[in-house]
Structure formats: structure tokens, C-alpha cells
Design an enzyme around this catalytic site. Structure first.
Site, PDB file in Angstrom:
ATOM      1  N   GLU A   1      67.439 -59.798  61.096  1.00 41.13           N
ATOM      2  CA  GLU A   1      66.288 -59.911  60.203  1.00 41.13           C
ATOM      3  C   GLU A   1      65.401 -58.688  60.381  1.00 41.13           C
ATOM      4  O   GLU A   1      65.413 -58.069  61.426  1.00 41.13           O
ATOM      5  CB  GLU A   1      65.506 -61.201  60.457  1.00 41.13           C
ATOM      6  CG  GLU A   1      65.088 -61.456  61.893  1.00 41.13           C
ATOM      7  CD  GLU A   1      64.056 -60.475  62.422  1.00 41.13           C
ATOM      8  OE1 GLU A   1      64.155 -60.192  63.625  1.00 41.13           O
ATOM      9  OE2 GLU A   1      63.246 -59.979  61.637  1.00 41.13           O
TER      10      GLU A   1
ATOM     11  N   LEU B   1      62.050 -58.923  59.230  1.00 41.65           N
ATOM     12  CA  LEU B   1      60.731 -59.446  58.895  1.00 41.65           C
ATOM     13  C   LEU B   1      59.661 -58.788  59.756  1.00 41.65           C
ATOM     14  O   LEU B   1      59.847 -58.637  60.964  1.00 41.65           O
ATOM     15  CB  LEU B   1      60.666 -60.957  59.176  1.00 41.65           C
ATOM     16  CG  LEU B   1      61.776 -61.846  58.674  1.00 41.65           C
ATOM     17  CD1 LEU B   1      61.551 -63.282  59.122  1.00 41.65           C
ATOM     18  CD2 LEU B   1      61.853 -61.768  57.164  1.00 41.65           C
TER      19      LEU B   1
ATOM     20  N   CYS C   1      58.630 -57.257  68.923  1.00 38.70           N
ATOM     21  CA  CYS C   1      59.927 -56.651  68.580  1.00 38.70           C
ATOM     22  C   CYS C   1      60.084 -55.192  68.985  1.00 38.70           C
ATOM     23  O   CYS C   1      60.968 -54.853  69.771  1.00 38.70           O
ATOM     24  CB  CYS C   1      60.179 -56.805  67.082  1.00 38.70           C
ATOM     25  SG  CYS C   1      60.550 -58.501  66.640  1.00 38.70           S
TER      26      CYS C   1
ATOM     27  N   LYS D   1      60.385 -54.275  72.801  1.00 38.87           N
ATOM     28  CA  LYS D   1      61.581 -54.823  73.481  1.00 38.87           C
ATOM     29  C   LYS D   1      62.861 -54.260  72.906  1.00 38.87           C
ATOM     30  O   LYS D   1      63.820 -53.998  73.638  1.00 38.87           O
ATOM     31  CB  LYS D   1      61.574 -56.357  73.443  1.00 38.87           C
ATOM     32  CG  LYS D   1      62.155 -57.011  72.224  1.00 38.87           C
ATOM     33  CD  LYS D   1      62.258 -58.511  72.426  1.00 38.87           C
ATOM     34  CE  LYS D   1      62.536 -59.223  71.141  1.00 38.87           C
ATOM     35  NZ  LYS D   1      63.861 -58.947  70.585  1.00 38.87           N
TER      36      LYS D   1
END
Ligand code: UDX
Ligand code: UDX
Length: 446
Positions: free
Chosen positions: A148, A150, A257, A260
Site C-alpha cells: 500500500e 497510503l 513508515c 522504519k
């Protein structure tokens, strides 16, 4: 008849995926391991602050079912999206324990089922999952990588209008089945092998982070040379090979996100014997960038001991209550360690911030946060902060200094309102006298 779907992991990605597919007409069974989360969702409550999500779940209440039981997912659907957490381990590698526990718990589906990985996983995970399933005698469970893209705060829109849908499959038919559930979403579909699909996600996030660290370094050079990074970014961004997005300098990238995934890609490269020099620099620049604000405060205020600093915006970005890796979590302890009194304000994330920001006075209103403050720092660019440079705020502050960690405000307007202003890569206010404001004129008359 729309294919019923399963979602495993009711977090940001899982809930947005479930709500958007339900809104496209699919019946969706959502499984999570946290009973409180399932109970709140069944009661129609959504603790995640994501614009449009709660309304979408409410509107499609009939089509979305929540469960703690993984078997419920596979008795209702043959395609299940996996969106469990894959946080960083200490070494920077992705912790896949939640993925493995889903695999260990997987019931023996009666017919062919497909696990669709939405969580961000290192390249090669698909191969390992395949081997794990085969070892468990679950050769009839297919595996598809469907990363994804997003972004929080715009996740519902990003799901409905993605720039692309990436599908990596071992089995062409499984890839076709997953592609068919995206049939009504208009976007280019990238069909690939599993490893390449996994790498698309990591490389995309790493490139976004690289772009941010690059413009942050340009901003830092602008400060030394008198150029204005806002103008520079505009000039750069008009080049269609560069593009205007992700050229906003600030206090570094953060969130659940980018940090990491950059660390995971660097570690992945290292484990394969390749030293990813560029990402090493991207990470280093980002760590330093988070701390530059403290230097700017000291430049204006000298010792920060006993100074009151208002941190405005605690969530890692606007339009979310997500505190994961938020810059406020770095800045607050640093300022406290310097002996400053630290206040915090955020329009939606105060409760999420409370257990994480010990020693910080959390204020329900902006005005309370800046009262008698020696400086206000824009940490997260919430729209509400457009109103920050007001006469009311200037009078409430002990020292009307705004350090804009997001280049969110217009320097001239802030100075015209009687504040000293310091941003990222822009010409700072001089350190001496406060700029004249229109209002001060009357005083001269007396
Ligand atoms: C997740 C991944 O963390 C991220 O790598 C990926 O890119 C997208 O999906 P996010 O949705 O933000 O991100 O995670 P989070 O909000 O933490 O939600 C994960 C959910 O999974 C939580 O509700 C958690 O309770 C649940 N979970 C956790 C499981 O269902 N099973 C587990 O074993 C562990
Ligand atoms: C990101 C990716 O955008 C998304 O595609 C992926 O699926 C998940 O990770 P998210 O973490 O929600 O999404 O936020 P994003 O809008 O990408 O911002 C990430 C960080 O970069 C934030 O800290 C933001 O403040 C910072 N940022 C972003 C900048 O500093 N400058 C920019 O120009 C853009």
C-alpha cells in the site's frame, strides 16, 4: 456479485482498506487480535483519526464485520489482505513476528485461498512465506504482494485514487484474482514478481525520504549563503524530472513508515553484503535535522534554562493522531534536558501524546500553550496554526518568537504582525530588536 474479502489487522492500513472495499460493494470481514479494538469497532467507534474513515465505516456498517477469530475470515472469504504491524527491530530490520503468527494460526481453508500482503516487508519475505505455507501443507494457499502507498491524513483518497496498484504474485491466476478486486479503481496496475513488488514499496519510501533529506540539506546551505529555500524548491520543482512534491524542508521525515522502511532497506542491503551509502547519509541528515530547531532556539534565547517553549503540533504530521516517531518525541526531551519548561498543544493527539511526553505541560488551547512563552515552535503544520501570528498571541507571549519547523507561515506577514521569525532555510529575523508592528505606532504618539 462482489467477491467477499478478508482483512487481517485493523490498524490504519487495514481499516482504510476494509472501509474502501466495502464502499465498492464488497462484504469484508476484519480480524484483529486486540479485543478492545474489535469491541470499539463493533460499537462503531474508530480511535484512529483519519479524515473520512469513520464516516465510510458507518456508511458501510452492513458490509463490514469484525472478529477476533481468523477462521471467520477464511470461512467468509478466499482473498485476505494482511496489514499487521511490521515495526523496526533494534537493528533496523523489520520485525515480522506478527506476520508469522498469522501464518501459524492460519486455518486449513477448504478451497484455494490467497494471502495478500499489504504490510511493508523486506524483499524476500514472500519466498519465506511461500516456504512456510508449503511446509505446513498449505500449498493451496496463494501469496500475493500488494504493497500500500497510503499516506496518513489522506489515506481514504490515496486508496481510491492511487498512483498505481502493484501486484506481485507467484501464481498468475492469484495475481489476476487480486487485480480483479481493484477493477473499479482507476490506476495503472504494475504486475510483477513478488520480490520486485516488495522492492517497489521499500524503494519508493526510501526515495521519498531521500528527497526530503536532500531539500533539508539544501535548506541548511541556504541558511549559510542567504538563499531562500522556498524559492529554490519552487525553481527545482518546476523541472518535470524533479517535480514539486516532497520538496518541503522542515524538521525531518518521521512517522510510522518512512523511518522504519528506510532503516529496513539499509539493513536488507547490508545483510546482502551491499553497503547502501546513500541511505546511510539520508538517515544521518534526518537525525541531525530533527535537532536543528534546538540550535535555532538557543541562537535567539541563549541558554534555554528556565525558558518556556511551546511545541505546537505533537502528531507526526497534520490530520492524524499518530504519534509514531513524531518529532515532538525527540524535541521535548531535548528541551527538558536543557532545563526549559516545555508546553505542548495539538488539536487531536493530546491524549495519544500524554503517556509519551512526560514532563511536558499539555495544553488544550493554543493560547494557553503560548501564554508567557519565550518561543513557539511549529512542529506539525496543522491548519489552525495559520492563525498563530495574531496580536492576541503576541501579547500573550513573554517573547514573541516563532520558530517555524515546517516553513508553514509567510515570513513577512509574521514579522509585520510583530514577531521575530525563524524558519528552515529562509532568511531569519535579526537577533536584536523586535521588528516594528503597525500597532506600535500609536505608542509613539504619547
Ligand atoms: C501496518 C504496518 O505496520 C506497516 O508496515 C504497513 O506498511 C502497513 O500496515 P498500520 O496499519 O499503520 O501499518 O499498523 P497499525 O496501525 O499498528 O495496525 C496494525 C493492527 O494489526 C493493529 O490493530 C494490531 O492490533 C493488529 N495486529 C497486531 C494483529 O491483528 N495481529 C498481530 O499479530 C499484531
Ligand atoms: C508515507 C508515504 O507517503 C506513503 O506512501 C506510505 O504508504 C507510508 O509512508 P506517511 O508516513 O503517512 O506516508 O506520511 P508522508 O506524508 O509521506 O510524510 C512522511 C514524513 O515526511 C512526515 O514526517 C512529513 O512531515 C515529512 N515530509 C513530507 C517532509 O518533511 N517534507 C515533505 O515535503 C513531505
Amino acid at each position: 456479485m462482489n467477491e467477499p474479502l478478508g482483512v487481517i489487522g485493523a490498524g490504519w492500513v487495514g481499516l482504510v482498506t476494509a472501509a474502501c472495499f466495502a464502499d465498492l460493494g464488497h462484504d469484508v470481514v476484519v480480524r484483529d487480535v486486540v479485543p478492545e479494538r474489535i469491541a470499539e469497532l463493533e460499537a462503531g467507534r474508530v480511535s484512529i483519526y483519519e479524515p473520512g474513515l469513520a464516516k465510510l465505516l458507518e456508511r458501510n456498517r452492513e458490509r463490514v464485520r469484525f472478529t477476533l477469530d481468523l477462521a471467520d475470515v477464511f470461512s467468509a472469504a478466499r482473498i485476505a489482505f494482511v496489514s499487521v504491524p511490521t515495526p523496526s527491530t533494534y537493528s533496523g530490520e523489520a520485525d515480522l513476528s506478527a506476520v508469522w503468527s498469522v501464518l501459524d494460526e492460519l486455518p486449513e481453508p477448504s478451497e484455494r485461498a490467497i494471502l495478500v500482503m499489504k504490510s511493508t516487508v523486506p524483499v524476500g519475505t514472500g519466498e519465506k512465506v511461500r516456504a512456510h505455507l508449503d511446509a505446513r501443507g498449505l500449498a493451496h494457499v496463494g501469496y500475493v504482494s500488494n504493497p500500500e502507498f497510503l499516506a496518513e491524513g489522506t489515506a481514504v483518497r490515496d486508496f481510491r485514487q492511487p498512483d498505481r496498484v502493484v501486484i506481485g504474485a507467484f501464481d498468475e491466476a492469484d495475481g489476476d484474482a487480486v487485480e480483479s478486486v481493484y477493477a473499479r479503481i482507476e490506476a495503472p496496475v504494475v504486475r510483477a514478481d513478488v520480490a520486485s513488488a516488495e522492492m517497489v514499496k521499500l524503494a519508493s519510501n526510501a526515495f521519498l525520504a531521500t528527497k526530503i533529506s536532500f531539500i533539508n540539506e539544501i535548506a541548511n546551505v541556504c541558511e549559510e549563503t542567504g538563499a531562500d529555500v522556498a524559492v529554490v524548491a519552487e525553481g527545482m520543482g518546476l523541472d518535470r524530472r524533479i517535480g514539486p512534491l516532497f520538496l518541503r524542508p522542515g524538521i525531518g521525515y518521521s512517522g510510522s513508515c518512512l523511518p522504519k522502511d528506510v532503516a529496513a532497506l539499509k539493513q536488507l542491503a547490508g545483510n546482502s553484503g551491499y553497503h547502501f551509502q546513500l541511505l546511510t547519509a539520508v538517515i544521518e541528515v534526518n537525525e541531525l535535522q530533527k535537532r536543528r530547531v534546538v540550535g535555532k532556539l538557543a541562537k535567539h534565547l541563549g541558554s534555554l534554562r528556565g525558558k518556556t517553549i511551546a511545541l505546537l503540533g505533537l502528531a507526526f504530521k497534520p490530520n492524524t493522531n499518530d504519534m509514531r516517531d513524531a518529532p515532538s518525541l525527540i524535541l521535548a526531551p531535548r528541551l527538558l534536558a536543557e532545563g526549559a519548561v516545555v508546553r505542548g498543544w495539538d488539536p487531536v493527539a493530546l491524549e495519544e501524546a500524554r503517556p509519551l511526553l512526560r514532563g511536558v505541560e499539555l495544553c488544550p488551547s493554543l493560547l494557553e500553550a503560548v501564554r508567557d512563552a519565550d518561543a513557539a515552535v511549529i512542529v506539525t503544520e496543522w491548519d489552525e496554526l495559520r492563525e498563530l501570528p495574531s496580536a492576541e498571541v503576541r501579547e500573550a507571549m513573554r517573547n514573541p518568537l516563532i520558530v517555524d519547523g515546517r516553513n508553514f507561515l509567510a515570513p513577512d506577514a509574521v514579522r509585520a504582525a510583530g514577531f521575530r521569525y525563524e524558519a528552515i532555510g529562509r532568511v531569519a529575523s535579526d537577533l536584536s530588536a523586535l521588528p516594528e508592528t503597525e500597532e506600535t505606532e500609536p505608542e509613539l504618539l504619547t
